[in-house]
Design an enzyme around this catalytic site. Sequence first.
Site, PDB file in Angstrom:
ATOM      1  CG  LEU A  25      -6.182  -0.280   6.229  1.00 40.60           C
ATOM      2  CD1 LEU A  25      -5.073  -0.101   7.254  1.00 40.60           C
ATOM      3  CD2 LEU A  25      -7.556  -0.059   6.876  1.00 40.60           C
TER       4      LEU A  25
ATOM      5  CE  LYS B  67      11.365  12.874 -13.780  1.00 41.76           C
ATOM      6  NZ  LYS B  67      11.855  13.341 -15.100  1.00 41.76           N
TER       7      LYS B  67
ATOM      8  CB  THR C 209      -6.798  -2.492  -3.624  1.00 41.74           C
ATOM      9  OG1 THR C 209      -6.313  -1.518  -2.678  1.00 41.74           O
ATOM     10  CG2 THR C 209      -7.367  -3.683  -2.871  1.00 41.74           C
TER      11      THR C 209
ATOM     12  CG  ASN D 181      -2.200   0.774   1.029  1.00 43.94           C
ATOM     13  OD1 ASN D 181      -2.344   1.536   0.064  1.00 43.94           O
ATOM     14  ND2 ASN D 181      -3.138   0.607   1.937  1.00 43.94           N
ATOM     15  CG  PHE D 182       0.288   3.826   2.366  1.00 46.55           C
ATOM     16  CD1 PHE D 182      -0.837   4.646   2.352  1.00 46.55           C
ATOM     17  CD2 PHE D 182       0.350   2.831   3.343  1.00 46.55           C
ATOM     18  CE1 PHE D 182      -1.864   4.484   3.283  1.00 46.55           C
ATOM     19  CE2 PHE D 182      -0.655   2.661   4.284  1.00 46.55           C
ATOM     20  CZ  PHE D 182      -1.773   3.496   4.253  1.00 46.55           C
ATOM     21  CG  LEU D 183       3.374   2.854  -5.816  1.00 49.42           C
ATOM     22  CD1 LEU D 183       4.889   2.937  -5.636  1.00 49.42           C
ATOM     23  CD2 LEU D 183       3.020   1.818  -6.881  1.00 49.42           C
TER      24      LEU D 183
END
Length: 388
Positions: free
Chosen positions: A388, A147, A172, A136-138
């Site tokens: 989340l 790039k 997700t 998550n949180f990419l």
Amino acid sequence: RHRFWETQPVGQFKDLGDASLPEGPIEAPTPLSDVKPEPYNLPSQYEWTTCDMDDDQTCGEVYSLLTNNYVEDDENMFRFNYSKEFLRWALHPPGYYKAWHIGVRVKASKKLVAFITGVPARIRVRDAIIRMAEINFLCVHKKLRSKRLAPVMIKEVTRRVHLENIWQAAYTAGVILPTPITTCRYWHRSLNPKKLIDVGFSRLGARMTMSRTIRLYKLPESTVTPGFRKMELRDVPAVTRLLRQYLSQFVVAPDFDESDVEHWLLPLENVMDSYLVESPETHEITDFCSFYTLPSSILNNQNYTVLKAAYSYYTVSMKTPLLQLMNDALIVAKQKDYDVFNALDVMYNESFLKELKFGPGDGQLHYYLYNYRIRNALKPSELGLVLL
Ligand code: NHW
Ligand code: EN5
């Protein structure tokens, strides 16, 4: 078409419908000594950093990166605004690895410009319980997009997950990648319709006035189910039993033990809300519902800066009708001043969405597994997993 994803052990579009492919891991684990011991190369201006989310400064830097650069809706009107407390909690479940909280900094200035995380989870797919990473949180800073930094971040988190002898992951995304195990729709229940309309989150329906709309979404002042109360630490064993039994009916679901339930489901101020029904006669715990707090920044509005949103998390209805349980959840969310209550069409949610006046959103959520093939896509109702 997908220069990166075509090289990864994920279900490929060309293989959809190929009945000869077996369900299960796509690649076998390699000996840990074969996992690349040093990090992937970044373009020379950048360096890897492991983010200690217990450190206030680091947590603040991550918070700022995400607040300014994370997910937006398709018209760029809203951007997710996860709080620091939420990020700390989301990244510190039982058995977490600090090395899976990965940042990229500019060498010269030390500015944090990209981020990706994993946390460990046990996820059941049909009969198989599999150790996975939930990714998550990419996020890549807006000025550094396109790039090909994201593939390097994904390869690096994969490497660090492999070093813990874990070979599968769940994630997700709002975008289509090769290939979803299921595609869910977001549904939205207005709690504060005037504000939602003012900020462009929703529109006044045809032949509707503002006062009729406000009346349409009105809710009772207090909850109706006898024995409905906040979950407490002493409820963890009973809630774990209830949730494990309930989740066993879905094709893909987390395998929660008591320590997971204590972490993921106990109420945490402004992060997680969970309620249960304790029978007034037998004191049995018969039902459970929960939602997490994820505000969105409102971009370009004169009057408002944040939308306070509740997201339905795990719900278990054994004795109280699901409709009534969720209506009580809406009532507490309204009491707590949320503007909107969101839910996906997972598990049995379809059965209450329309009746409780949720409307379909314009966003979808695609669910993916890494290095695990599922033969046919699932229906959202077969999915028992909420990330989340
Ligand atoms: S989904 C939220 C993702 N974040 C955002 O949408 C925030 C705003 N956007 C950005 O920051 C929840 C950038 O646009 C990002 C892409 C960073 C998204 N997932 O660097 P390039 C999650 O965090 C592919 C996976 O040039 P960019 C889940 C894209 O298809 N891949 O793009 C994360 C293309 O590959 P292709 C994504 O715009 C799950 C390549 O990236 C993606 O500057 C991660 C282009 O890279 C996405 N959301 O940066 C996977 N978006 O093959 C975990 C784009 O098509 C896998 N791409 O050429 C499991 C790992 C662990 C395994 C363990 C065994
Ligand atoms: C990984 N954890 O598109 C998550 N949100 O519908 C990453 N739409 O809020 C992936 N566009 O429909 C996240 N209002 C993917 C989702 C990204 C965010 C996103 C959608 C979900 C959303 C709102 C606002 C749309 C603004 C213009 C929307 C309609 C509500 C209306 C209320 C009254 C009854 C009918 C529906």
